[in-house]
Write a protein that holds these residues in place. Structure first.
Motif, PDB file in Angstrom:
ATOM      1  N   PHE A 172       0.841  -1.196   0.000  1.00 19.55           N
ATOM      2  CA  PHE A 172       0.000   0.000   0.000  1.00 19.55           C
ATOM      3  C   PHE A 172       0.880   1.251   0.000  1.00 19.55           C
ATOM      4  CE2 PHE A 172      -2.553  -3.325   2.004  1.00 19.55           C
ATOM      5  CZ  PHE A 172      -3.700  -3.276   1.229  1.00 19.55           C
ATOM      6  N   TRP A 173       0.418   2.279  -0.708  1.00 16.51           N
ATOM      7  CA  TRP A 173       1.185   3.508  -0.868  1.00 16.51           C
ATOM      8  C   TRP A 173       0.737   4.570   0.133  1.00 16.51           C
ATOM      9  CZ3 TRP A 173       5.426   3.602  -3.788  1.00 16.51           C
ATOM     10  CH2 TRP A 173       5.548   2.649  -4.803  1.00 16.51           C
ATOM     11  N   TYR A 174       1.723   5.249   0.730  1.00 18.17           N
ATOM     12  CA  TYR A 174       1.447   6.299   1.712  1.00 18.17           C
ATOM     13  C   TYR A 174       2.311   7.524   1.417  1.00 18.17           C
ATOM     14  CZ  TYR A 174      -0.495   2.392   4.397  1.00 18.17           C
ATOM     15  OH  TYR A 174      -1.216   1.297   4.798  1.00 18.17           O
ATOM     16  N   LEU A 175       1.832   8.673   1.869  1.00 16.49           N
ATOM     17  CA  LEU A 175       2.637   9.888   1.865  1.00 16.49           C
ATOM     18  C   LEU A 175       3.034  10.163   3.304  1.00 16.49           C
ATOM     19  CD1 LEU A 175       3.796  12.332   0.291  1.00 16.49           C
ATOM     20  CD2 LEU A 175       1.700  13.567   0.914  1.00 16.49           C
ATOM     21  N   ILE A 176       4.357  10.135   3.567  1.00 16.85           N
ATOM     22  CA  ILE A 176       4.866  10.462   4.894  1.00 16.85           C
ATOM     23  C   ILE A 176       5.077  11.970   4.946  1.00 16.85           C
ATOM     24  CG2 ILE A 176       6.607   9.930   6.621  1.00 16.85           C
ATOM     25  CD1 ILE A 176       5.104   7.491   5.599  1.00 16.85           C
ATOM     26  N   THR A 177       4.498  12.621   5.933  1.00 16.97           N
ATOM     27  CA  THR A 177       4.545  14.085   5.995  1.00 16.97           C
ATOM     28  C   THR A 177       4.932  14.557   7.393  1.00 16.97           C
ATOM     29  OG1 THR A 177       2.283  14.513   6.763  1.00 16.97           O
ATOM     30  CG2 THR A 177       2.588  14.076   4.410  1.00 16.97           C
ATOM     31  N   LYS A 178       5.241  15.833   7.447  1.00 19.40           N
ATOM     32  CA  LYS A 178       5.470  16.496   8.732  1.00 19.40           C
ATOM     33  C   LYS A 178       4.374  17.533   8.909  1.00 19.40           C
ATOM     34  CE  LYS A 178       8.937  19.387   9.339  1.00 19.40           C
ATOM     35  NZ  LYS A 178      10.272  19.985   9.588  1.00 19.40           N
ATOM     36  N   LYS A 179       3.730  17.496  10.057  1.00 19.79           N
ATOM     37  CA  LYS A 179       2.669  18.462  10.349  1.00 19.79           C
ATOM     38  C   LYS A 179       2.696  18.754  11.840  1.00 19.79           C
ATOM     39  CE  LYS A 179      -2.279  19.351   9.641  1.00 19.79           C
ATOM     40  NZ  LYS A 179      -2.103  20.574   8.854  1.00 19.79           N
ATOM     41  N   ASP A 180       2.821  20.031  12.181  1.00 20.62           N
ATOM     42  CA  ASP A 180       2.911  20.434  13.592  1.00 20.62           C
ATOM     43  C   ASP A 180       4.071  19.722  14.285  1.00 20.62           C
ATOM     44  OD1 ASP A 180       0.634  21.991  13.193  1.00 20.62           O
ATOM     45  OD2 ASP A 180      -0.706  20.329  13.725  1.00 20.62           O
ATOM     46  N   ASP A 181       5.204  19.588  13.572  1.00 14.94           N
ATOM     47  CA  ASP A 181       6.426  18.957  14.094  1.00 14.94           C
ATOM     48  C   ASP A 181       6.237  17.482  14.442  1.00 14.94           C
ATOM     49  OD1 ASP A 181       8.079  21.200  13.842  1.00 14.94           O
ATOM     50  OD2 ASP A 181       7.323  22.034  15.721  1.00 14.94           O
ATOM     51  N   GLU A 182       5.239  16.841  13.870  1.00 19.70           N
ATOM     52  CA  GLU A 182       5.038  15.415  14.057  1.00 19.70           C
ATOM     53  C   GLU A 182       5.013  14.720  12.696  1.00 19.70           C
ATOM     54  OE1 GLU A 182       1.508  14.620  16.233  1.00 19.70           O
ATOM     55  OE2 GLU A 182       2.196  15.586  18.085  1.00 19.70           O
TER      56      GLU A 182
END
Length: 307
Positions: A172-182
């Motif tokens: 499965f494909w995911y986008l790993i992101t940073k949001k609010d330093d998490e």
């Protein structure tokens, strides 16, 4: 250019390793790591992931080519290996992306026979290629994006993200992101209408190592890694020797074929599905609280069958 240089180094290493295996050499992970000036984990990943389609195996800490197998060197060994691997990877993705890739590769290869078979079972994301191009640009340029996300529980909503990596876990494909330093993970197919913003962001250097050491999409950045000790019976041991888990270290190999080993995780869900898949051949020795979760789930499952 930095990306191309990295790929060139990986390719050079893989071709060298395969060529030597093809010539009958038995190769040590430790010696290869020293020779190519990389970590032992990187070399182990070469064997367990990048060269998994080839008939190679590990015996007494040495990697070998299976007896009776030879890679033909009629043209360029490097070119043939790359094209064969690419062909099988694109087959696993499926859909229109696979069809387009196969058509392109057939023009390059000009042959119908491929000695490699790989069952990858990767979900088709052909309809997301335009969005992926924008996401890739955002990752390379460290730029924020605005997009619509459908979490399948409430109505779709608009959000701003800092994309770090496009990752595939268990097909499965995911986008790993940073949001609010998490660190946050978003299912790629549920992302739509991405727009590049002019705002840039910084990326922590440990992200790459965190991803390489993760066992599943459940990994966490803000949790201190902890060790899990496991016992594998003879049936499971051979598989975990062939394809070790990231961060896996063997504590004991016993005369009866069993093994005790450790892995580092940041969330219990990184290891729970693996142990449940291997029941009754794998169990957790410590920490006990994770084994207790498995025991409780088994009791609940068995009680539901009895009813």
């Amino acid at each position: 250019m930095a990306y191309k240089h990295d790929y060139d180094k990986i390719l050079t290493r893989l071709v060298s390793i395969l060529s030597r295996l093809n010539d009958g050499e038995a190769l040590s992970v430790t010696e290869l790591a020293r020779e190519f000036n990389v970590s032992e984990r990187t070399i182990q990943r070469d064997f367990n992931e990048r060269l998994v389609s080839f008939p190679i195996y590990q015996e007494k800490k040495k990697w070998k080519m299976q007896d009776g197998y030879k890679i033909e060197k009629s043209k360029s060994l490097e070119d043939e290996i790359i094209l064969d691997i690419l062909e099988k990877i694109t087959e696993g993705i499926g859909g229109s992306f696979s069809a387009k890739a196969q058509a392109l590769l057939s023009k390059i290869k000009n042959v119908d026979f491929n000695p490699i078979y790989a069952k990858l079972n990767i979900e088709d994301i052909s309809e997301k290629l335009a969005a992926i191009q924008i996401l890739e640009q955002a990752i390379k340029e460290k730029r924020e994006i605005e997009c619509i996300y459908d979490n399948e529980r409430i109505k779709p909503y608009k959000t701003t993200l800092q994309p770090l990596k496009i990752a595939n876990y268990e097909g499965f494909w995911y986008l790993i992101t940073k949001k609010d330093d998490e660190l946050r993970k978003y299912y790629l197919k549920n992302i739509s209408q991405p727009i590049l913003l002019d705002k840039h962001f910084e990326v922590e250097s440990e992200i790459e190592e965190l991803l390489q050491n993760s066992l599943s999409i459940w990994f966490s950045k803000n949790t201190e890694p902890f060790e899990v000790k496991l016992y594998a019976d003879a049936n499971a041991t051979k598989y975990f020797k062939r394809r070790p888990l990231p961060t896996q270290t063997v504590e004991s190999l016993n005369n009866d074929g069993t093994m005790e080993f450790r892995v580092k995780i940041t969330h219990e869900m990184e290891i729970l599905p693996i142990v449940k898949y291997w029941i009754p051949h794998l169990r957790i020795i410590e920490p006990q609280w994770i084994q207790d979760i498995i025991d409780d789930d088994l009791k609940e499952y068995l009680s539901s069958i009895v009813k």
